[in-house]
Design an enzyme around this catalytic site. Structure first.
Site, short mmCIF file in Angstrom:
data_model
loop_
_atom_site.label_atom_id
_atom_site.label_comp_id
_atom_site.label_asym_id
_atom_site.label_seq_id
_atom_site.Cartn_x
_atom_site.Cartn_y
_atom_site.Cartn_z
N ASP A 16 0.87 -1.18 0.00
CA ASP A 16 0.00 0.00 0.00
C ASP A 16 0.91 1.23 0.00
O ASP A 16 1.64 1.46 0.96
CB ASP A 16 -0.86 -0.05 1.27
N ILE A 17 0.85 2.02 -1.06
CA ILE A 17 1.78 3.14 -1.22
C ILE A 17 1.58 4.20 -0.12
O ILE A 17 2.50 4.96 0.18
CB ILE A 17 1.66 3.76 -2.64
N ASN A 30 -6.68 12.66 -10.75
CA ASN A 30 -7.42 13.02 -11.97
C ASN A 30 -7.27 14.52 -12.16
O ASN A 30 -6.75 15.23 -11.30
CB ASN A 30 -8.88 12.57 -11.91
N VAL A 39 -6.04 4.61 -5.96
CA VAL A 39 -4.90 5.04 -5.16
C VAL A 39 -5.08 6.50 -4.70
O VAL A 39 -4.66 6.87 -3.59
CB VAL A 39 -3.58 4.79 -5.92
N ASP A 40 -5.72 7.31 -5.51
CA ASP A 40 -6.00 8.71 -5.18
C ASP A 40 -6.84 8.81 -3.91
O ASP A 40 -6.51 9.54 -2.96
CB ASP A 40 -6.73 9.34 -6.38
N SER A 128 -2.27 4.96 -14.31
CA SER A 128 -3.17 4.68 -15.45
C SER A 128 -3.59 3.22 -15.60
O SER A 128 -4.41 2.91 -16.47
CB SER A 128 -2.58 5.14 -16.80
N THR A 129 -3.05 2.30 -14.77
CA THR A 129 -3.37 0.89 -14.99
C THR A 129 -4.61 0.40 -14.23
O THR A 129 -4.95 -0.77 -14.29
CB THR A 129 -2.18 -0.03 -14.60
N GLY A 130 -5.27 1.33 -13.51
CA GLY A 130 -6.50 0.96 -12.80
C GLY A 130 -7.70 1.37 -13.63
O GLY A 130 -7.91 0.88 -14.75
N TYR A 132 -8.17 3.89 -15.37
CA TYR A 132 -7.83 4.47 -16.67
C TYR A 132 -7.47 3.43 -17.74
O TYR A 132 -7.24 3.77 -18.89
CB TYR A 132 -6.73 5.52 -16.53
P1 ADP Z 1 -5.72 5.35 -12.69
O1 ADP Z 1 -6.99 6.15 -12.68
O2 ADP Z 1 -4.49 6.19 -13.01
O3 ADP Z 1 -5.81 4.11 -13.50
P2 ADP Z 1 -6.13 3.86 -10.17
O4 ADP Z 1 -6.03 4.40 -8.80
O5 ADP Z 1 -7.45 3.39 -10.64
O6 ADP Z 1 -5.49 4.97 -11.13
O7 ADP Z 1 -5.12 2.65 -10.32
C1 ADP Z 1 -3.72 2.78 -10.48
C2 ADP Z 1 -3.04 1.57 -9.83
O8 ADP Z 1 -2.94 1.79 -8.43
C3 ADP Z 1 -3.78 0.26 -10.00
O9 ADP Z 1 -2.84 -0.73 -10.42
C4 ADP Z 1 -4.30 -0.05 -8.58
O10 ADP Z 1 -4.34 -1.44 -8.34
C5 ADP Z 1 -3.24 0.60 -7.74
N1 ADP Z 1 -3.60 0.96 -6.35
C6 ADP Z 1 -4.82 1.23 -5.82
N2 ADP Z 1 -4.71 1.54 -4.51
C7 ADP Z 1 -3.38 1.47 -4.20
C8 ADP Z 1 -2.61 1.66 -3.02
N3 ADP Z 1 -3.18 2.00 -1.86
N4 ADP Z 1 -1.25 1.50 -3.09
C9 ADP Z 1 -0.67 1.15 -4.25
N5 ADP Z 1 -1.32 0.97 -5.40
C10 ADP Z 1 -2.66 1.11 -5.38
#
Ligand code: ADP
Length: 178
Positions: A16-17, A30, A39-40, A128-130, A132
């Site tokens: 978890d970042i 965004n 993640v945002d 962008s891999t979630g 987006y």
């Molecule tokens: P985007 O809109 O840029 O695609 P997302 O947040 O939907 O962003 O996803 C980007 C990546 O972050 C995905 O691979 C998702 O699994 C990952 N992610 C979501 N939450 C966390 C977290 N708490 N820590 C690390 N990575 C995360």
């Protein structure tokens, strides 16, 4: 955080970042900068309401129309273990258009900020891999290319690529050239 791969100044971890301890974490934000899911959302929850206030101030003072894709903006990390958040906006994936350049810009510009501010530890999520929709393998090739190109010129910096699952970390390592 579980380490899947460790290079000289680059590591690939699962975790978890929002728990990362260092100078900065990158947020896959965004354009509005006013929070979202994925993640945002996790970063805003962990940083506390001051982060949203700082983002509102950025909108008012610097980016009235929102943060353009591929650009970066820095705020403090507030309640996070990281001291700063480098917000960036990845491209939405499109099959009909090559958006690798704006995705590379996100990583390149965040690395530029880290170099300018002399950060020692920086973590990225898989931008962008979630939601987006960018395919993880294609993103991996772009990210590893930028890091390989830039990291040698930023000698004081350690970069951690944080993936949310073991599968995501392994997919990255299979597709990346490190
Ligand atoms: P985007 O809109 O840029 O695609 P997302 O947040 O939907 O962003 O996803 C980007 C990546 O972050 C995905 O691979 C998702 O699994 C990952 N992610 C979501 N939450 C966390 C977290 N708490 N820590 C690390 N990575 C995360």
């Amino acid at each position: 955080m579980k380490v899947h791969w460790q290079g000289e100044r680059l590591s690939v971890v699962e975790g978890d970042i929002t728990r990362f301890e260092g100078d900065a974490i990158v947020n896959a934000a965004n354009r509005s900068l006013l929070g979202g899911g994925g993640v945002d959302g996790a970063i805003h929850r962990a940083a506390g309401p001051e982060l949203l206030e700082a983002c509102r101030a950025l909108r008012a003072r610097v980016w009235p129309d929102g943060l353009p894709v591929g650009q970066v903006a820095v705020t403090p990390g507030f309640r996070l273990a990281a001291n700063h958040v480098i917000h960036t906006v990845g491209p939405v994936y499109a099959r009909t258009e090559d958006r690798s350049a704006p995705l590379a810009d996100c990583y390149r510009r965040a690395l530029d900020v880290a170099a300018e501010q002399e950060f020692a530890r920086l973590a990225f999520p898989a931008i962008s891999t979630g939601v987006y929709g960018y395919p993880a393998e294609a993103a991996a090739r772009i990210v590893s290319g930028v890091v390989r190109e830039r990291l040698p010129d930023i000698p004081g910096l350690e970069v951690t690529l944080v993936f949310f699952s073991a599968k995501d970390a392994e997919t990255f390592l299979t597709a990346a050239t490190l």
